[in-house]
Design an enzyme around this catalytic site. Structure first.
Site, PDB file in Angstrom:
ATOM      1  N   ASP A 101       0.835  -1.200   0.000  1.00  0.00           N
ATOM      2  CA  ASP A 101       0.000   0.000   0.000  1.00  0.00           C
ATOM      3  C   ASP A 101       0.866   1.245   0.000  1.00  0.00           C
ATOM      4  O   ASP A 101       2.055   1.211   0.357  1.00  0.00           O
ATOM      5  CB  ASP A 101      -0.901   0.021   1.234  1.00  0.00           C
ATOM      6  CG  ASP A 101      -1.886  -1.135   1.265  1.00  0.00           C
ATOM      7  OD1 ASP A 101      -2.207  -1.664   0.188  1.00  0.00           O
ATOM      8  OD2 ASP A 101      -2.325  -1.502   2.368  1.00  0.00           O
ATOM      9  N   ALA A 102       0.274   2.377  -0.347  1.00  0.00           N
ATOM     10  CA  ALA A 102       1.016   3.640  -0.423  1.00  0.00           C
ATOM     11  C   ALA A 102       1.663   3.991   0.910  1.00  0.00           C
ATOM     12  O   ALA A 102       2.798   4.498   0.949  1.00  0.00           O
ATOM     13  CB  ALA A 102       0.081   4.764  -0.868  1.00  0.00           C
TER      14      ALA A 102
END
Length: 241
Positions: A101-102
């Site tokens: 994920d970011a």
């Protein structure tokens, strides 16, 4: 490998150019014109373009320390792509073997070898991934046993595969999992009444993160071979001698 990808990997052509040549019958596979760009070919096939045999460039295998607020995509979106920090030719041919994920940092493996990455991301291969997890509240005493037995995540029919939990401090743990369901680590801790505040991947298989944030390096031959099944690994070692 798809025929259009093989042609691109063997020439300076872009995908649309390769497809046009394939559809025009300019590409022969073992003496036969293949008109479908999606046809699967093998490096042992004899593949000719205008009578010249095509030889695919060697596959590439990289390790990178993903920075926070970057994405595992080949293009920038809400956050910049981590590939902006990878300064090599034809970076668009590369993909991530197990995305993060970011807001998650740490180890990502990057390659243009789809068969190799399959051994990393497919649950049946049981490739372990180790995460350092910071939590909003102290870890409960029974969490390790619950993770070992498997959890029922919301929206999932099957329990998670057995996971290993090691406590570093009351609010920091190491978690080892062998699958990669959507937001799995965050959902696992939510299922036991806790919340992940920071997530960092430290290890995949036997490969340990050893570069600074935003930096990358090529994998060694031993690291590459470690993700193949034993029989395949022996074949590779034998071919290299």
């Amino acid at each position: 490998m798809r025929l259009d990808k093989f042609v691109c990997k063997s020439t300076a052509l872009i995908k649309s150019e390769a497809i046009a040549l394939i559809n025009a019958g300019k590409v022969l596979v073992n003496g036969e014109a293949f008109l479908s760009e999606s046809a699967q070919v093998h490096e042992n096939n004899e593949i000719l373009l205008d009578g010249k045999r095509l030889i695919a460039r060697p596959f590439r295998y990289l390790l990178m320390n993903k920075k926070v607020n970057t994405i595992c995509s080949n293009v920038d979106e809400l956050y910049p792509s981590l590939f902006n920090d990878v300064s090599i030719d034809k970076v668009s041919e590369l993909h991530i073997a197990g995305r993060l994920d970011a807001d998650t940092t740490g180890l990502v493996l990057i390659t243009d070898d789809g068969r190799w990455s399959y051994n990393i991301i497919t649950p049946s291969c049981k490739c372990p991934k180790v995460y350092r997890v910071d939590l909003s509240r102290p870890i409960a005493d029974d969490t390790a046993e619950k993770f070992k037995q498997g959890l029922q995540l919301q929206g999932e029919q099957e329990l998670t595969l057995p996971a290993s939990l090691s406590v570093i401090s009351p609010q920091r743990v190491l978690l080892t999992i062998t699958e990669g369901k959507f937001h799995q680590v965050k959902r696992m801790f939510a299922a036991v009444g806790n919340k992940v505040t920071a997530l960092h991947r430290e290890q995949i298989g036997s490969v340990v993160l050893d570069v600074a944030p935003g930096q990358w390096r090529y994998l060694s031959a031993v690291e590459i071979q470690s993700f193949y099944p034993p029989a395949k690994k022996q074949s590779i070692l034998g071919n290299s001698s």
